[in-house]
Design an enzyme around this catalytic site. Structure first.
Site, PDB file in Angstrom:
ATOM      1  N   ASP A  87       0.817  -1.217   0.000  1.00  0.00           N
ATOM      2  CA  ASP A  87       0.000   0.000   0.000  1.00  0.00           C
ATOM      3  C   ASP A  87       0.849   1.264   0.000  1.00  0.00           C
ATOM      4  O   ASP A  87       0.335   2.362  -0.182  1.00  0.00           O
ATOM      5  CB  ASP A  87      -0.910   0.018   1.239  1.00  0.00           C
ATOM      6  CG  ASP A  87      -2.256  -0.585   0.937  1.00  0.00           C
ATOM      7  OD1 ASP A  87      -2.760  -0.373  -0.184  1.00  0.00           O
ATOM      8  OD2 ASP A  87      -2.803  -1.278   1.807  1.00  0.00           O
ATOM      9  N   ARG A 222     -23.516   5.528   6.100  1.00  0.00           N
ATOM     10  CA  ARG A 222     -24.946   5.376   5.769  1.00  0.00           C
ATOM     11  C   ARG A 222     -25.824   5.646   6.983  1.00  0.00           C
ATOM     12  O   ARG A 222     -26.863   6.308   6.883  1.00  0.00           O
ATOM     13  CB  ARG A 222     -25.228   3.955   5.248  1.00  0.00           C
ATOM     14  CG  ARG A 222     -24.766   3.776   3.822  1.00  0.00           C
ATOM     15  CD  ARG A 222     -24.730   2.333   3.456  1.00  0.00           C
ATOM     16  NE  ARG A 222     -23.662   1.643   4.202  1.00  0.00           N
ATOM     17  CZ  ARG A 222     -23.139   0.485   3.862  1.00  0.00           C
ATOM     18  NH1 ARG A 222     -23.606  -0.144   2.801  1.00  0.00           N
ATOM     19  NH2 ARG A 222     -22.171  -0.069   4.560  1.00  0.00           N
ATOM     20  N   ILE A 266     -17.611   5.239   0.296  1.00  0.00           N
ATOM     21  CA  ILE A 266     -18.350   6.502   0.391  1.00  0.00           C
ATOM     22  C   ILE A 266     -18.220   7.284  -0.920  1.00  0.00           C
ATOM     23  O   ILE A 266     -19.203   7.793  -1.458  1.00  0.00           O
ATOM     24  CB  ILE A 266     -17.821   7.341   1.583  1.00  0.00           C
ATOM     25  CG1 ILE A 266     -18.001   6.571   2.907  1.00  0.00           C
ATOM     26  CG2 ILE A 266     -18.512   8.687   1.639  1.00  0.00           C
ATOM     27  CD1 ILE A 266     -17.315   7.218   4.112  1.00  0.00           C
ATOM     28  N   GLU A 268     -17.704   6.301  -3.954  1.00  0.00           N
ATOM     29  CA  GLU A 268     -18.407   5.732  -5.111  1.00  0.00           C
ATOM     30  C   GLU A 268     -19.922   5.761  -4.941  1.00  0.00           C
ATOM     31  O   GLU A 268     -20.660   5.774  -5.923  1.00  0.00           O
ATOM     32  CB  GLU A 268     -17.973   4.262  -5.320  1.00  0.00           C
ATOM     33  CG  GLU A 268     -16.545   4.132  -5.793  1.00  0.00           C
ATOM     34  CD  GLU A 268     -16.026   2.692  -5.699  1.00  0.00           C
ATOM     35  OE1 GLU A 268     -16.837   1.745  -5.737  1.00  0.00           O
ATOM     36  OE2 GLU A 268     -14.796   2.534  -5.573  1.00  0.00           O
ATOM     37  N   GLU A 316      -8.594  -2.665  -6.065  1.00  0.00           N
ATOM     38  CA  GLU A 316      -7.272  -3.022  -5.546  1.00  0.00           C
ATOM     39  C   GLU A 316      -6.929  -4.475  -5.864  1.00  0.00           C
ATOM     40  O   GLU A 316      -5.770  -4.811  -6.130  1.00  0.00           O
ATOM     41  CB  GLU A 316      -7.245  -2.795  -4.029  1.00  0.00           C
ATOM     42  CG  GLU A 316      -7.327  -1.325  -3.657  1.00  0.00           C
ATOM     43  CD  GLU A 316      -7.894  -1.075  -2.268  1.00  0.00           C
ATOM     44  OE1 GLU A 316      -9.067  -1.445  -2.031  1.00  0.00           O
ATOM     45  OE2 GLU A 316      -7.186  -0.516  -1.429  1.00  0.00           O
TER      46      GLU A 316
HETATM   47  P1  AMP Z   1     -14.843   0.691   1.933  1.00  0.00           P
HETATM   48  O1  AMP Z   1     -13.928   0.736   3.121  1.00  0.00           O
HETATM   49  O2  AMP Z   1     -14.285   1.322   0.705  1.00  0.00           O
HETATM   50  O3  AMP Z   1     -15.427  -0.673   1.666  1.00  0.00           O
HETATM   51  O4  AMP Z   1     -16.090   1.622   2.332  1.00  0.00           O
HETATM   52  C1  AMP Z   1     -16.944   1.237   3.367  1.00  0.00           C
HETATM   53  C2  AMP Z   1     -17.764   2.405   3.805  1.00  0.00           C
HETATM   54  O5  AMP Z   1     -18.479   2.977   2.690  1.00  0.00           O
HETATM   55  C3  AMP Z   1     -18.875   1.990   4.777  1.00  0.00           C
HETATM   56  O6  AMP Z   1     -18.427   2.068   6.082  1.00  0.00           O
HETATM   57  C4  AMP Z   1     -19.948   3.008   4.509  1.00  0.00           C
HETATM   58  O7  AMP Z   1     -19.824   4.037   5.476  1.00  0.00           O
HETATM   59  C5  AMP Z   1     -19.635   3.609   3.171  1.00  0.00           C
HETATM   60  N1  AMP Z   1     -20.738   3.449   2.213  1.00  0.00           N
HETATM   61  C6  AMP Z   1     -21.034   2.395   1.431  1.00  0.00           C
HETATM   62  N2  AMP Z   1     -22.140   2.653   0.684  1.00  0.00           N
HETATM   63  C7  AMP Z   1     -22.556   3.909   1.014  1.00  0.00           C
HETATM   64  C8  AMP Z   1     -23.634   4.748   0.609  1.00  0.00           C
HETATM   65  N3  AMP Z   1     -24.528   4.363  -0.298  1.00  0.00           N
HETATM   66  N4  AMP Z   1     -23.725   5.965   1.189  1.00  0.00           N
HETATM   67  C9  AMP Z   1     -22.829   6.367   2.101  1.00  0.00           C
HETATM   68  N5  AMP Z   1     -21.808   5.628   2.526  1.00  0.00           N
HETATM   69  C10 AMP Z   1     -21.647   4.412   1.996  1.00  0.00           C
END
Ligand code: AMP
Length: 331
Positions: A87, A222, A266, A268, A316
């Site tokens: 990373d 969310r 978040i 995406e 990734e």
């Molecule tokens: P990651 O670590 O990239 O998998 O992102 C995970 C985080 O993305 C989760 O903890 C959520 O807070 C956020 N997330 C996923 N979908 C949404 C959404 N539709 N709206 C807001 N936050 C989201």
């Protein structure tokens, strides 16, 4: 999963079911820390593994699990080549001022510098920019990896010139359970005046801070966006404020900005967070296209916006597969 071995056995069972008669040609791993030395993915040898073990103190919550997975594969299928993808690698080659932690020389000589993380995600985004957004690929771009962990990377011509993460993945933006930038004096205060142990402070910094601490409700964006509690609103406000502030700082590092790219959970999926960050960054010349933002892009800025904005899903795992295939001569 209880441990790396159990995880590997489960994965092996799934692979056998899916690719009957297939053979494992190589195994690629995400390893959080490659230190100052590993500026690229590398084939794992006993000597490499030993060097990676020496980096455990720099990433105690991630590195041991990453290496346990390598050990588990070596134990189960010893003849298969393994590749470690870091990373930190994408950030090597940054200007000296971006890597510097201005502490006494003996501390810097012991490896204390800014390493940056989320490098596989940023490398993936840099690799697809020429196809998805050719007009900005060679320009000054900030990529916002906003997930449970969150950071920004400033890129010029697809190369990292600075990022919001530093020596560890605690610095920079506010995250689900990590605070991002905190005055180091606060940490001293926790030790000297509040009598906390190193273990307490580690647990606070990695597991009990950030969105979870501000809201008192959840570390999941969310939940916070769906809540009308004032503390949840403050957590979201702080997340946006810190991101916009850091975008300003990295724009200064780049000497201007051509594009902002959102990625990860978040970045995406949340049109609201993207909208709010773009609005807070409108002084830079970002004009959001509200409909495109609701549709998740890929381009979410208006035609003619001086700085363009984009949503590009990260990958990734694909980056690791590509590196592994290339290093082992499979592709
Ligand atoms: P990651 O670590 O990239 O998998 O992102 C995970 C985080 O993305 C989760 O903890 C959520 O807070 C956020 N997330 C996923 N979908 C949404 C959404 N539709 N709206 C807001 N936050 C989201």
């Amino acid at each position: 999963m209880r441990d790396a071995r159990t995880a590997l056995d489960t994965l092996a069972g799934w692979l056998r079911g899916r690719y009957r008669g297939g053979r494992v040609l190589g195994v690629g791993h995400r390893v959080v820390h490659g230190g100052a030395r590993f500026a690229a993915p590398t084939i794992v040898t006993p000597q490499v593994l030993e060097e990676l073990r020496q980096l455990i103190p720099l990433a105690p919550l991630h590195q041991p699990y990453n290496l346990a997975a390598i050990d588990a594969v070596a134990e189960r299928i010893p003849d298969v080549a393994q590749v470690a993808c870091f990373d930190t690698s994408f950030h090597r080659g940054q200007p000296a001022v971006a890597e510097l932690v201005p502490l006494p020389k003996e501390i810097r000589d012991a490896g204390v510098q800014r390493y940056g993380f989320h490098g596989l995600s940023y490398e993936y985004i840099a690799s697809v920019l020429p196809d998805v957004a050719p007009q900005i690929a060679a320009g000054r771009v900030i990529v916002a990896h906003l997930g449970s962990g969150a950071s920004l990377c400033a890129m010029r011509n697809g190369k990292s010139v600075d990022s919001s993460f530093g020596f560890t993945a605690v610095d920079g933006l506010c995250m689900g359970t990590r605070p991002g930038a905190v005055d180091p004096g606060v940490i001293l205060y926790l030790f000297q005046n509040m009598g906390l142990s190193a273990q307490d402070v580690e647990s606070i910094l990695y597991k009990k801070s950030g969105l979870l601490a501000i809201s008192g409700i959840s570390n999941d964006m969310r939940d916070l966006l769906g809540s009308s509690e004032p503390a949840a609103r403050l957590a979201v406000d702080y997340f946006v404020y810190r991101a916009a502030k850091e975008i300003g700082a990295l724009t200064a590092a780049l000497g201007g900005l051509d594009a902002l790219v959102f990625t990860a959970g978040i970045g995406e999926n949340s049109a609201e967070i993207r909208r709010r960050i773009c609005e807070a960054s409108s002084w830079l010349g970002i004009e959001l296209d509200a409909n495109a933002n609701e549709r998740c892009g890929p381009r979410i800025s208006r035609e003619g916006s001086r700085v363009s904005a984009w949503v590009i899903p990260t990958n990734e795992e694909l980056m690791i597969a590509r590196h592994t295939g290339r290093l082992l001569g499979l592709i």
